[in-house]
Design a protein around this motif. Sequence first.
Motif, mmCIF file in Angstrom:
data_model
loop_
_atom_site.group_PDB
_atom_site.id
_atom_site.type_symbol
_atom_site.label_atom_id
_atom_site.label_comp_id
_atom_site.label_asym_id
_atom_site.label_seq_id
_atom_site.Cartn_x
_atom_site.Cartn_y
_atom_site.Cartn_z
ATOM 1 N N TRP A 51 0.718 -1.320 0.097
ATOM 2 C CA TRP A 51 -0.046 -0.152 -0.049
ATOM 3 C C TRP A 51 0.904 1.042 0.121
ATOM 4 O O TRP A 51 0.430 2.099 -0.633
ATOM 5 N N ILE A 52 2.000 1.181 0.460
ATOM 6 C CA ILE A 52 2.858 2.234 0.723
ATOM 7 C C ILE A 52 3.301 2.666 -0.676
ATOM 8 O O ILE A 52 3.577 3.656 -1.189
ATOM 9 N N VAL A 78 -2.264 -1.598 7.012
ATOM 10 C CA VAL A 78 -3.277 -2.521 6.463
ATOM 11 C C VAL A 78 -3.162 -3.748 7.664
ATOM 12 O O VAL A 78 -2.383 -4.497 7.651
ATOM 13 N N THR A 79 -4.536 -3.735 8.259
ATOM 14 C CA THR A 79 -4.422 -4.777 9.265
ATOM 15 C C THR A 79 -5.532 -5.730 9.213
ATOM 16 O O THR A 79 -5.834 -6.560 9.997
ATOM 17 N N SER A 80 -6.422 -5.565 8.179
ATOM 18 C CA SER A 80 -7.296 -6.776 7.950
ATOM 19 C C SER A 80 -7.684 -7.025 6.344
ATOM 20 O O SER A 80 -7.316 -5.957 5.393
ATOM 21 N N PHE A 81 -8.170 -7.947 6.040
ATOM 22 C CA PHE A 81 -8.536 -8.238 4.524
ATOM 23 C C PHE A 81 -9.738 -7.511 4.219
ATOM 24 O O PHE A 81 -9.927 -7.245 3.057
ATOM 25 N N GLY A 82 -10.548 -6.967 5.240
ATOM 26 C CA GLY A 82 -11.756 -6.276 4.612
ATOM 27 C C GLY A 82 -11.391 -4.872 4.390
ATOM 28 O O GLY A 82 -12.066 -4.210 3.991
ATOM 29 N N ASP A 83 -10.056 -4.460 4.765
ATOM 30 C CA ASP A 83 -9.926 -2.948 4.459
ATOM 31 C C ASP A 83 -9.691 -2.702 2.914
ATOM 32 O O ASP A 83 -9.162 -3.732 2.106
ATOM 33 N N TRP A 84 -10.301 -1.828 2.512
ATOM 34 C CA TRP A 84 -10.163 -1.419 0.989
ATOM 35 C C TRP A 84 -9.091 -1.623 0.357
ATOM 36 O O TRP A 84 -8.772 -1.754 -0.799
ATOM 37 N N ARG A 85 -7.932 -0.828 1.051
ATOM 38 C CA ARG A 85 -6.475 -0.907 0.470
ATOM 39 C C ARG A 85 -5.824 -2.050 0.080
ATOM 40 O O ARG A 85 -5.078 -2.282 -0.814
ATOM 41 N N SER A 86 -6.175 -3.315 1.078
ATOM 42 C CA SER A 86 -5.911 -4.657 0.836
ATOM 43 C C SER A 86 -6.451 -5.053 -0.550
ATOM 44 O O SER A 86 -5.802 -5.704 -1.377
#
Length: 147
Positions: A51-52, A78-86
């Motif tokens: 993401w960076i 990014v700490t979860s798979f539900g995050d839009w960034r993942s």
Amino acid sequence: LCKALIMAVSTLALGVFRLSLNGGTSAVFIEEQNPAAKVKFIVHRVLSYSWIYIRNLGNLVIPVQLCPDWTGGAIPNVTSFGDWRSWAVAFLYISLLMWLCWICRRPNWKSSANGQSDDDNKDHMHAVQEVEVLKRDQVMMMAWMVI
């Protein structure tokens, strides 16, 4: 093969030189300097670093959110798979993989019936094939550098 060996040896030499500058140990960072390095789950760490990279690429293309110091918590992990960034990271890697497959599956040359003799066409096709192989090698090298 010779170029790949030269690249591998020079990369190894550069790594050894860099370690010698640190006194033989790897660099030690605290969490405030590089929070993505301290993420425990490796997949989340890879997603955070990716993401960076996406964020930096976005700033390169559209420099709207510039900051003189992006260290610390300026870019949250990014700490979860539900995050839009993942999902954005997954889309990037899938797009790169599809582009790489498209490049590698293209035909090596296009036949041309322009009135030349068969020997001339064979020489031309061989030259075009060599150029395409060189392009593929460069694309593969770029892909490994990205990964």
